[in-house]
Design an enzyme around this catalytic site. Structure first.
Site, PDB file in Angstrom:
ATOM      1  N   ASN A 219       2.862  12.639   8.568  1.00  0.00           N
ATOM      2  CA  ASN A 219       2.379  12.424   7.198  1.00  0.00           C
ATOM      3  C   ASN A 219       3.084  13.324   6.176  1.00  0.00           C
ATOM      4  O   ASN A 219       2.653  13.431   5.040  1.00  0.00           O
ATOM      5  CB  ASN A 219       0.859  12.616   7.125  1.00  0.00           C
ATOM      6  CG  ASN A 219       0.434  13.994   7.562  1.00  0.00           C
ATOM      7  OD1 ASN A 219       1.263  14.875   7.764  1.00  0.00           O
ATOM      8  ND2 ASN A 219      -0.857  14.190   7.716  1.00  0.00           N
TER       9      ASN A 219
ATOM     10  N   HIS B 161       3.132  16.487   5.873  1.00  0.00           N
ATOM     11  CA  HIS B 161       2.459  17.736   5.532  1.00  0.00           C
ATOM     12  C   HIS B 161       3.013  18.852   6.391  1.00  0.00           C
ATOM     13  O   HIS B 161       3.489  18.625   7.492  1.00  0.00           O
ATOM     14  CB  HIS B 161       0.941  17.620   5.737  1.00  0.00           C
ATOM     15  CG  HIS B 161       0.293  16.709   4.751  1.00  0.00           C
ATOM     16  ND1 HIS B 161      -1.001  16.283   4.894  1.00  0.00           N
ATOM     17  CD2 HIS B 161       0.729  16.141   3.608  1.00  0.00           C
ATOM     18  CE1 HIS B 161      -1.318  15.480   3.892  1.00  0.00           C
ATOM     19  NE2 HIS B 161      -0.270  15.395   3.097  1.00  0.00           N
TER      20      HIS B 161
ATOM     21  N   CYS C  53       0.277  21.327   1.556  1.00  0.00           N
ATOM     22  CA  CYS C  53       1.491  21.096   0.790  1.00  0.00           C
ATOM     23  C   CYS C  53       2.425  20.250   1.634  1.00  0.00           C
ATOM     24  O   CYS C  53       2.248  20.133   2.847  1.00  0.00           O
ATOM     25  CB  CYS C  53       2.156  22.405   0.359  1.00  0.00           C
ATOM     26  SG  CYS C  53       2.800  23.406   1.685  1.00  0.00           S
TER      27      CYS C  53
END
Length: 123
Positions: free
Chosen positions: A2, A4, A39
């Site tokens: 994903n 991340h 983040c």
């Protein structure tokens, strides 16, 4: 998957802001991290480290810009860690902050505690 950042990556970024003199003379005894938000790999971060307790009043603030391409250190006006022969407290503690470079949003807050390496104890 994903895009991340993995939690282990955050630990590495936190450790990069610790002064080299600390690694040479101390060993990590504990780390506490509070994740504020996630983040992505493309985000540019600032990693900051500041001593919170030392009987010799160590003063150091380092800033590291971290991004997917690598790390570059930037330091403003800083006082370096004193010579270990002059300041050998048995324990050090630092507070850490990772934040987004673009808007300063907090990604992570943390604390590390360090103990003097056994070979560095003065007898």
């Amino acid at each position: 998957m994903n895009q991340h950042v993995n939690n282990v990556k955050y630990v590495g970024w936190v450790m990069e802001s610790v002064p080299v003199a600390v690694f040479e003379n101390y060993e990590l005894s504990s780390m506490t991290l509070k994740y504020r938000r996630q983040c992505s790999q493309s985000d540019a971060l600032q990693s900051m480290c500041s001593p919170t307790s030392c009987t010799a009043k160590l003063e150091k603030e380092a800033e590291v810009e971290v991004n997917g391409a690598g790390c570059s250190y930037t330091t403003g006006s800083q006082t370096s860690i004193p010579d270990v022969a002059k300041c050998v407290p048995p324990h050090l503690q630092f507070t850490h902050l990772l934040r987004l470079q673009v808007d300063g949003a907090e990604i992570l807050q943390g604390k590390t505690q360090w103990r003097l390496k056994k070979s560095k104890h003065l007898h």
